[in-house]
Write a protein that holds these residues in place. Sequence first.
Motif, short mmCIF file in Angstrom:
data_model
loop_
_atom_site.label_atom_id
_atom_site.label_comp_id
_atom_site.label_asym_id
_atom_site.label_seq_id
_atom_site.Cartn_x
_atom_site.Cartn_y
_atom_site.Cartn_z
N ILE A 110 -4.73 11.78 5.19
CA ILE A 110 -6.29 13.09 3.23
C ILE A 110 -5.35 11.47 2.65
O ILE A 110 -4.10 10.98 2.11
CB ILE A 110 -6.00 14.06 3.03
CG1 ILE A 110 -4.79 15.29 3.36
CG2 ILE A 110 -6.58 14.69 4.17
CD1 ILE A 110 -4.68 16.15 3.16
N ASN A 111 -5.94 12.17 1.03
CA ASN A 111 -5.39 11.49 -0.53
C ASN A 111 -4.89 10.01 0.40
O ASN A 111 -4.24 8.67 -0.39
CB ASN A 111 -4.12 12.23 -0.53
CG ASN A 111 -3.82 13.88 -0.82
OD1 ASN A 111 -5.27 14.09 -1.46
ND2 ASN A 111 -3.03 14.43 -0.12
N ASN A 145 -0.08 11.94 -2.04
CA ASN A 145 0.95 12.89 -2.44
C ASN A 145 1.65 14.17 -0.83
O ASN A 145 2.72 14.58 -1.85
CB ASN A 145 0.44 13.48 -3.24
CG ASN A 145 -0.32 14.30 -3.76
OD1 ASN A 145 -1.10 14.73 -2.55
ND2 ASN A 145 -0.95 15.31 -4.88
N HIS A 146 0.91 13.99 -0.27
CA HIS A 146 1.36 14.96 0.32
C HIS A 146 2.51 14.61 1.79
O HIS A 146 2.96 15.51 2.02
CB HIS A 146 0.33 15.42 1.74
CG HIS A 146 -0.02 14.59 1.79
ND1 HIS A 146 -1.20 13.50 1.86
CD2 HIS A 146 -0.59 14.58 3.73
CE1 HIS A 146 -1.31 12.78 3.00
NE2 HIS A 146 -1.21 13.60 4.27
N TRP A 147 3.37 13.15 1.18
CA TRP A 147 3.78 12.34 2.40
C TRP A 147 5.39 12.82 1.74
O TRP A 147 5.52 12.56 -0.11
CB TRP A 147 3.91 11.29 2.36
CG TRP A 147 2.48 10.95 3.46
CD1 TRP A 147 2.07 11.70 3.98
CD2 TRP A 147 2.48 9.46 4.22
NE1 TRP A 147 1.22 10.91 4.57
CE2 TRP A 147 1.59 9.99 5.18
CE3 TRP A 147 2.54 8.52 3.76
CZ2 TRP A 147 0.80 8.30 5.65
CZ3 TRP A 147 2.78 7.54 4.25
CH2 TRP A 147 1.71 7.50 5.58
N ARG A 148 6.47 13.00 2.52
CA ARG A 148 7.12 13.45 1.78
C ARG A 148 8.14 12.48 0.66
O ARG A 148 8.25 12.72 -0.21
CB ARG A 148 8.13 14.24 3.13
CG ARG A 148 9.89 14.66 1.67
CD ARG A 148 10.51 14.63 2.96
NE ARG A 148 11.24 15.09 4.21
CZ ARG A 148 11.49 15.68 5.09
NH1 ARG A 148 12.35 14.39 5.15
NH2 ARG A 148 11.02 15.92 6.46
N ALA A 187 3.02 16.60 6.36
CA ALA A 187 1.81 16.09 7.00
C ALA A 187 2.50 15.67 8.54
O ALA A 187 2.92 14.45 8.71
CB ALA A 187 2.28 14.67 5.81
N LEU A 188 1.88 16.15 9.59
CA LEU A 188 2.03 16.15 10.21
C LEU A 188 1.13 15.04 10.55
O LEU A 188 0.30 14.83 10.43
CB LEU A 188 1.85 17.62 11.16
CG LEU A 188 1.80 18.35 10.86
CD1 LEU A 188 1.57 19.97 11.76
CD2 LEU A 188 3.95 18.87 11.29
N TRP A 237 0.43 -0.56 -0.01
CA TRP A 237 0.09 0.21 -0.23
C TRP A 237 0.94 0.92 0.49
O TRP A 237 0.34 2.10 0.05
CB TRP A 237 -1.09 -0.24 1.46
CG TRP A 237 -2.39 -0.83 1.10
CD1 TRP A 237 -2.05 -2.36 1.38
CD2 TRP A 237 -3.18 -0.75 0.03
NE1 TRP A 237 -3.32 -3.00 0.63
CE2 TRP A 237 -4.00 -2.21 0.36
CE3 TRP A 237 -3.56 0.72 -0.64
CZ2 TRP A 237 -5.27 -1.82 -0.92
CZ3 TRP A 237 -4.74 0.32 -1.39
CH2 TRP A 237 -5.15 -0.64 -1.17
N ALA A 238 2.40 0.81 -0.19
CA ALA A 238 3.08 2.54 -0.23
C ALA A 238 2.42 3.26 -1.55
O ALA A 238 2.48 2.64 -2.72
CB ALA A 238 4.23 1.98 -0.42
N ARG A 239 2.39 4.61 -1.49
CA ARG A 239 2.30 5.50 -3.07
C ARG A 239 3.73 3.94 -3.41
O ARG A 239 5.00 4.52 -3.72
CB ARG A 239 3.29 6.69 -1.98
CG ARG A 239 2.84 7.67 -3.67
CD ARG A 239 2.69 9.24 -3.36
NE ARG A 239 4.43 9.41 -3.13
CZ ARG A 239 5.70 10.18 -2.08
NH1 ARG A 239 4.69 11.49 -1.62
NH2 ARG A 239 6.60 11.19 -2.13
N GLY A 240 3.32 4.95 -4.87
CA GLY A 240 4.17 4.34 -6.35
C GLY A 240 4.02 2.65 -6.55
O GLY A 240 4.46 1.65 -7.03
#
Lengths: 493, 273, 212
Positions: B118-119, B99-102, B111-112, B83-86
């Motif tokens: 979100i996203n 996409n708001h995570w570094r 992203a605190l 489930w990781a981005r990419g």
Amino acid sequence: MKTLRAFISLAATVLLVCVHAATAAPATARIPGDFGPPQGKPIKAVLTSPPHVPPAITRKYPAKVIVELEVVEKEMQISEGVSYLFWTFGGTVPGSFIRVRQGDTVEFHLKNHPSSKMPHNIDLHGVTGPGGGATSSFTAPGHESQFTFKALNEGIYVYHCATAPVGMHVANGMYGLILVEPPGGMAKVDHEFYVMQGDFYTVGKYREKGLQAFDMEKAIDERPTYVLFNGAEGALTGDKALTAKTNQKVRMFVGNGGPNLVSSFHVIGEIFDNVRYEGGSNVQHNVQTTLIPAGGAAVVEFRTEVPGSYVLVDHSIFRAFNKGALAILKVDGPENKAIYSGKELDAVYLGDRAQPNLSAVTTATAAAAKGNLTQQEQINAGKVLFTGTCSVCHQANGEGLAGVFPPLAKSDYLAGDVKRVIASVLHGLSGKVTVNGKEYNSVMPPMNQLNNDEVANILTYVYNTWGNPGGRVTSDEVKAVRAQPPVARRAEH
Amino acid sequence: MTLRSRSHWTRVVSRGLFSLCIGAAVPAVARAAGYVSIAAGEFASVLAGDTEVKPSSVPAFAMRTSPVTNREFLEFVKRNQGWARGRVSRVLADTQYLNHWRTPRELGDAALADQPVINVSWFAAQAFCEAEGAGGRLPSWLEWERVAAADTTHTDARPNPAWRAEILRWYSTATSVTLANTGGTANVYGIQDMHGLIWEWVDDFNALLVAADSRSQGDPDKLQFCGAGAISLKDRDNYAVLMRIALLSSLKAVDTTRNLGFRCVIPVSKGPK
Amino acid sequence: MKSTLHVSIGGASRVLTFVISLLIACVAPQVAIAAPAKSVAATTTSSDSIYSLEVPLTDQSGRAFTLDAMRGKPALITMFYSGCQFVCPRIVEALRKTETSLPANIRNRVPILMVSFDVKNDTPEVLRAMALERHLDDSIWTLARSDERNTRKLAALLNIQYRELSGGDFNHTSVLILLDADGRIVGRTSVIGKADPAFVKLVAKQMAATSP
């Protein structure tokens, strides 16, 4: 023989080709307004922000036109010191102006900015198709929708968002105009302007400062707080006024986004030479005021003959002067005394509504918020406000009108109880009153549209002018008097 | 014992037992937020459904007290690399996913940790809730609506204009650059952040069947919606809720948006543990 | 909802090195619930393929299988329920006519998967009865069902909306979806009751692309 056979086969071929071409001819103009498939390369539509209009279309053939329109939810000023979260097409209220030619195939891209909270769509009144495009353009935040339509009917059309609750989306500013030019184009004029009226509903009162929220109750009851041209008070006044020169032809595309009110559109000092009323094909001439339905538009044309400031209003006149439905067309050029000899229009009519320089008021408001409001700031602000509101009766020099309106200059009434003076402003004063030895018997209406700061500033100005005792009136003092119920006053002597 | 105190004790006992079940069933590493149990009850949904006049009956369930945070979702991604981005399939999350995570495995400054995540797509949200165990899933619309109807003192605060005004205030403010952290004032159920923070996914978001052109409500298009037409909303005046439905019905399961997060529920087990 | 033919072209497939991730699943106390669908990533699955989602199904003969059993050939997929009187028969008609409209060499050869919304009533027996009643050839037509969670997931994947009504009927959207051999959605049509010519062309194209 050979030649004859060759000739016959050639003739037969030609005949066949002709017949085939005739039967396979593309369906031109089978539907009125359908001029056939798009020709040439696709064109990216030029969209403009109000009050500008894209240039006239010069091509003579139907093309594929690509329109990209973005929805942005944006906090903007609706009046001096008052902000509102507008939902916009293209970042403006009204939204971008779209200009295409009849028969064009329009590929419409609707984008909803990622920061939007709401989904949005678009219904273009010029589209023949379900929902005017609304069914095919329902777009979540951060997404884009696309649909294609052919502009079959020429005319000027409103577009607006049709997402539930529709009234709220429209009330928040989601409307604009799309012009479908006739194939022969429109007559040339010197200026084209884009003006659109709308009614706005806020929880706070008219001109109540700060971020205002939408008020659904008022919208349902059709009690607008603001009625505005192009989404803000002063959007088309002062240095943002429309401009033209004398002896020019002006065309205005005037829309009415609503959501509720019908507009009685009038330009003070001008008569419309031509009006395409309801935006349709028929033209009316010599029109003073034209009705523009909610969700409708009209095209008005006139010549400018005489210089001056021409005021665009909704002639349901309280909307112009108490809700902001007022815009200016400034015409410059040599006087033409034969046509009009008199003085400038704006001195009497407008008061401070078109006053470009409310900066003294802004300064005072900012200082009051910080808590360091000075007497001079109050006087400066009060003077500006006095000019618009009070000078109409009491005159700019405070002399009043003999027998009708009491003077404020060196007034013994003012030298009396300050609370009584404040109450007169807030609650009005009627019946006999003696000022400086003379009797007056008239009606002063309650100044409901002024808030505490404004009353304090006006009175501070008055107290420090024309030989009055001086001193200052604070917002808190006004607040205290306002809190007391108005006693049925018999004017004192 | 009066009927009232009996149901009160039943609730206390079942809540206690339930917490025990949850504690036993789910490994400690899975989640940080608490769950609060919501007793079964009747609720008049704003969705008229199929000409239902009587209120719907909502079975008991436990709900997360606040939306899933960035920190919690990061833990989930670390344990479920798919489930990781990419790496996640494009049919399960769109290009804006997280996409708001570094980086795909780091939050970064935008992203605190305690902000609601979100996203995230519906699939990603469901996967998280399922990983909570004990049949965890996204709340159904009805479960969500029932809890959202409460304010700090009443389980159904919808007649109160102040309840509606609070929701509308959020609609009237622009999306700010900094999203607030979770953990606002709790309502009478003990649930926080139902309003004013983010939109939230529901399990049956694609059952809302609202026609894209909302003016055609009540105009049944038999061919499109197989018989009964698009959902009509019972209480048009409750447009605060209507707007939430409009948002959810504009989404596909794979979509992510900047204002959309989620929380989970765990249905109350029917059989013995 | 778009009612026009929507064509989505699958993106270039990427080479992925996935590790199959196991969810920490506890023993669910409820009865009759299948394992939650996991996002399994096998090396040959394109990221746009719906086979990324493992959906357990049971067909009209009671055989259990998973969604990716359809892999290897293009397939037509839709959702329905057997009790549907008005629209679903027209979905069946549309599928049937799509098959028969294909060129002779591929006619009636495209596998069809119909998955039911009606978890409660559409048991394998009911599905079998429906297949018989409508003369649906088992070699091509698969009528299947899953559990509630996976049915909702599959609908979400296919962008089909449905809602159960109190009488046991369902409100739902109707769409025929074309998958390529790898499970990417390459075509959709909402035309029911007859064949959509543009959609038939797409099906023919897919079959030609994968025939030996």
